[in-house]
Design a protein around this motif. Structure first.
Motif, PDB file in Angstrom:
ATOM      1  N   ILE A   4       0.841  -1.204   0.000  1.00 12.03           N
ATOM      2  CA  ILE A   4       0.000   0.000   0.000  1.00 12.03           C
ATOM      3  C   ILE A   4       0.872   1.249   0.000  1.00 12.03           C
ATOM      4  CG2 ILE A   4      -1.588   1.346   1.439  1.00 12.03           C
ATOM      5  CD1 ILE A   4      -2.797  -1.391   2.313  1.00 12.03           C
ATOM      6  N   GLU A   5       1.899   1.255   0.858  1.00 11.04           N
ATOM      7  CA  GLU A   5       2.770   2.429   0.938  1.00 11.04           C
ATOM      8  C   GLU A   5       3.549   2.641  -0.358  1.00 11.04           C
ATOM      9  OE1 GLU A   5       5.027   1.736   4.484  1.00 11.04           O
ATOM     10  OE2 GLU A   5       3.505   2.676   5.773  1.00 11.04           O
ATOM     11  N   LYS A   6       3.952   1.550  -0.999  1.00  8.11           N
ATOM     12  CA  LYS A   6       4.664   1.670  -2.277  1.00  8.11           C
ATOM     13  C   LYS A   6       3.743   2.248  -3.348  1.00  8.11           C
ATOM     14  CE  LYS A   6       8.004   1.033  -5.267  1.00  8.11           C
ATOM     15  NZ  LYS A   6       9.255   1.828  -5.197  1.00  8.11           N
ATOM     16  N   ALA A   7       2.532   1.742  -3.436  1.00 12.45           N
ATOM     17  CA  ALA A   7       1.584   2.251  -4.430  1.00 12.45           C
ATOM     18  C   ALA A   7       1.264   3.722  -4.168  1.00 12.45           C
ATOM     19  CB  ALA A   7       0.300   1.420  -4.404  1.00 12.45           C
ATOM     20  N   HIS A   8       1.156   4.095  -2.890  1.00 14.43           N
ATOM     21  CA  HIS A   8       0.864   5.493  -2.550  1.00 14.43           C
ATOM     22  C   HIS A   8       2.039   6.394  -2.903  1.00 14.43           C
ATOM     23  CE1 HIS A   8       0.103   8.994   0.116  1.00 14.43           C
ATOM     24  NE2 HIS A   8      -1.148   8.769  -0.245  1.00 14.43           N
TER      25      HIS A   8
END
Length: 739
Positions: free
Chosen positions: A499-503
């Motif tokens: 999730i943090e990578k996609a964000h």
């Protein structure tokens, strides 16, 4: 008991509306008769393009007489109360019964003739009918009160037994007369009763039973193909549609030019199905052949040769268009097509499709390079992602949006790109629905995961989240697609990191849109103290009261979103969203909801596939006798600990009894074994370690008294129970399990 026939004849009813119309007719008919006190048994309801028909068997000649009793005021009540009750019942005071000082009205209602009930019901049914789309017609259409129907209503047949049910709807009077096939028998037909209705219509080339017509289409199309040494490509939806378009279906086989077989078979099938309602056929080799089956609505004197020739010409024109699109699209590479994606808005707050493609490409490459998707070449994953949406701007997908992805795969293969890339482009939308195939090829898995993960995270970032039954961007479906892909491939993916990578990729892409350079860098985690004062054309950007710069309002909007996006995503909210989807998915698969809750309640785990493995192991364990008895022991221990509250005093230095010692020894063995098994993801072994506690905890409860008068012994035993419940909690929260 008497049979009733109702036919509502009109101009052509769209095939897609006929099933709903049959259900609506049944609902309204039952409601009208039930309100009149008539019970209806089984109803036969048929539809053709030009009529809806209903047969109700075994109706009584009249409704039953009923006696209704109403309680009124006391005999000593004021006169006004009595007068109101008399007005309500329509009786006089001498017709009331005085029972112990209370007035009662007994109203006897005689039975009504069923024909009279039906005469009132038919207009109500017609006027109350709900169609997806309806119309008014004729001079009466100038009034908003005029009748609405799907197509102009032209006739009503209403026969109870052998008698006409006289009624009228918008100038159309019920009668005995209907009409046969539009071409074979266009004249009037007199119906005698419900018994001869279907056969009289059949004699006039109308098969009123829609299921019978469906069987004719289904079997006739298969036979027409088989007679030519071909195999029909089954399509039940097309069977139903053709049956809904015809009153006398006659399947006919035709041929088209073999040159069109150069076009992908899915394009040919879609062209034939969507535009012409034709079936396609396969040859002896199992591949698409140059044949089609159309469904005529007449018995042609020439055996259908003219009809087939006309349909062949129409199909040839459609296939020529498809072939033109196929050839034109291949004059450019997919990379060249992809350049046009910068002109298509994906979402006003998320940029263009090209922006999305760039995010997905980086995310797919990361999934591959980090080994999250094993045996996946990062370069191929990135290449496939960069080209995955290119077919959206092709002529073919513009004509047939259903072919997106599929056509990209064909164009990639024709271009000579690696098979892994072509397959990933073709299948990256999968799985689309519950029964859809789940991709397993590494490059495809990387692109499919990246595409769906980007969609979910980005829409959450801009506040476009599913609410209740509304999910306009299909985020629930995307989340289920991610979960099914992870589960099928057995991938270990930390959702927090993903999730943090996609964000982060979303933020980086937003920053590309900021063209002014004289602004200070905004502080992470807040909006940098910026404020915005906008007009229609320009926006002034301040830090405190200091004007920093004035920019065009759209550009300021991009900067605003960048500042807002710099704040960390609500990872917990997204994790809960995925967890909820997993719960729904597993409940539908037959997994007990309480076992899902028992594992999810532990927290501290963001690998959803690993969580699911633990749920499955727990379900298998709870199905055993050891699981059932251990749960009972756990609940007893938890209740004792709850009642005990905090324990004061000093625990005994050694086990007071053999039962205490046996439970202690079992815990010393089971606790580390279960913990190690969970850490190493051997969840079945973890359950086996818990099972070893079953006999010692049973013996403990049978052999000792926990609340011993000796405070030290009591504290010791409560400590054992606390260790026992703690050991169990290391695997699952048994307090959530029912039983």
């Amino acid at each position: 008991m008497t049979d009733f026939l109702l036919e509502l004849r009109s101009e052509e009813i769209p095939a897609r509306m006929q099933a709903g119309a049959r259900a609506e007719l049944e609902k309204l008919f039952r409601a009208q008769l039930s309100a009149a006190g008539l019970e209806t048994g089984d109803l036969t309801i048929w539809s053709t393009p030009r009529r809806l028909a209903l047969i109700a068997k075994g109706l009584p000649e009249a409704t039953a007489a009923v006696s209704e009793e109403l309680k009124g005021p006391r005999s000593s009540a004021p006169p006004q109360a009595l007068e109101g009750f008399l007005r309500k019942t329509g009786l006089t005071q001498d017709q009331l019964e005085d029972r112990d000082g209370v007035y009662f009205a007994v109203i006897d209602k005689p039975g009504r003739a069923t024909a009279e009930v039906l005469a009132e019901a038919i207009p109500a049914i017609v006027r109350g009918f709900s169609w997806p789309k309806s119309m008014r017609w004729g001079k009466a259409s100038a009034s908003s009160e005029s009748l609405r129907w799907v197509r102009p209503l032209s006739g009503i047949v209403a026969i109870f037994g052998e008698d006409l049910v006289a009624c009228e709807v918008s100038g159309i009077s019920a009668g005995f007369v209907t009409r046969g096939h539009r071409f074979h028998c266009p004249g009037e037909i007199t119906i005698g009763s419900a018994a001869d209705y279907a056969e009289k219509l059949r004699a006039c080339h109308v098969i009123v039973d829609h299921e019978e017509r469906q069987a004719i289409v289904r079997d006739g199309a298969a036979k027409a193909a088989a007679d030519a040494g071909l195999t029909l490509v089954e399509d039940e939806g097309l069977v139903i549609e053709n049956a809904g378009l015809t009153e006398w279906p006659v399947p006919l086989l035709g041929r088209f030019d073999e040159v069109f077989l150069e076009v992908p078979p899915e394009v040919i099938q879609l062209t034939a199905r969507v535009n012409q309602k034709y079936f396609v056929v396969n040859g002896a080799d199992g591949k698409l052949a140059n044949g089609f089956v159309c469904t005529a609505n007449i018995d042609a004197k020439d055996g259908g040769a003219e009809i087939v020739a006309g349909n062949r010409k129409v199909l040839a024109a459609r296939l020529s268009d498809a072939r033109f699109f196929w050839e034109q699209d291949q004059k450019k590479t997919l990379a060249q097509h992809a350049e046009k994606l910068a002109n298509i808005t994906f979402h006003e707050k998320l940029g263009t499709v090209a922006d999305k493609v760039e995010r997905v490409a980086k995310l797919a490459e990361w999934l591959a390079s980090e080994g999250i998707v094993p045996n996946c070449d990062p370069a191929l994953a990135r290449q496939a992602a960069e080209l995955a949406k290119a077919d959206l701007v092709t002529e073919m997908v513009g004509e047939f949006p259903e072919l997106q992805g599929l056509m990209g795969g064909y164009y990639a293969r024709a271009e000579g790109l690696p098979d892994a890339v072509a397959d990933a482009i073709r299948d990256h939308y999968k799985p689309v629905g519950q029964g859809d195939d789940v991709p397993i090829a590494p490059v495809t898995v990387a692109v499919a995961l990246a595409d769906k993960l980007d969609t979910v995270v980005c829409f959450f970032a801009i506040g476009e989240k599913p609410t209740g039954s509304k999910d306009p961007f299909a985020l629930r479906r995307a989340a289920l697609g991610i979960l099914r892909t992870l589960e099928t491939s057995g991938l270990s993916l930390g959702m927090v990191e993903a999730i943090e990578k996609a964000h982060l990729l979303y933020i980086e892409r937003l920053a590309v849109g900021i063209s002014f350079s004289d602004l200070p860098k905004p502080a992470d985690g807040n909006k940098g103290g910026f404020s915005f004062r906008s007009s229609a054309d320009a926006t002034a950007i301040y830090i405190g009261e200091k004007l920093v710069v004035t920019v065009p309002t759209p550009e300021a909007g991009t900067f605003k979103r960048y500042l807002e996006a710099k704040q960390s995503p609500d990872v917990l909210e997204l994790l809960n969203f995925f967890a909820d989807r997993l719960k729904v998915q597993q409940r539908e698969a037959g997994v007990r909801h309480d076992l899902i809750d028992a594992v999810f309640a532990l927290g501290g785990e963001d690998d959803l596939v690993r969580l699911l493995d633990r749920v499955k192991a727990l379900q298998a364990f709870m199905a055993t006798e050891d699981g059932t008895n251990l749960l009972a022991g756990y609940k007893r221990a938890a209740n004792i600990l709850k009642q005990a509250g905090e324990v004061s005093g000093t625990a005994a230095a050694a086990a007071p009894t053999d039962a205490d010692a046996a439970l202690l020894a079992a815990l010393d063995t089971a606790e580390p074994a279960a913990s190690a098994a969970v850490t190493e993801e051997r969840f079945t072994d973890a359950m086996a370690a818990l099972a070893s506690l079953r006999a010692p905890i049973d013996a403990f409860f049978e052999g000792v008294m926990v609340n011993d008068p000796d405070e030290a012994v009591r504290a010791y035993r409560l400590g054992l129970l606390a260790r026992f419940t703690g050991a169990v909690h290391g695997v699952a929260d048994f307090s959530k399990i029912e039983g």
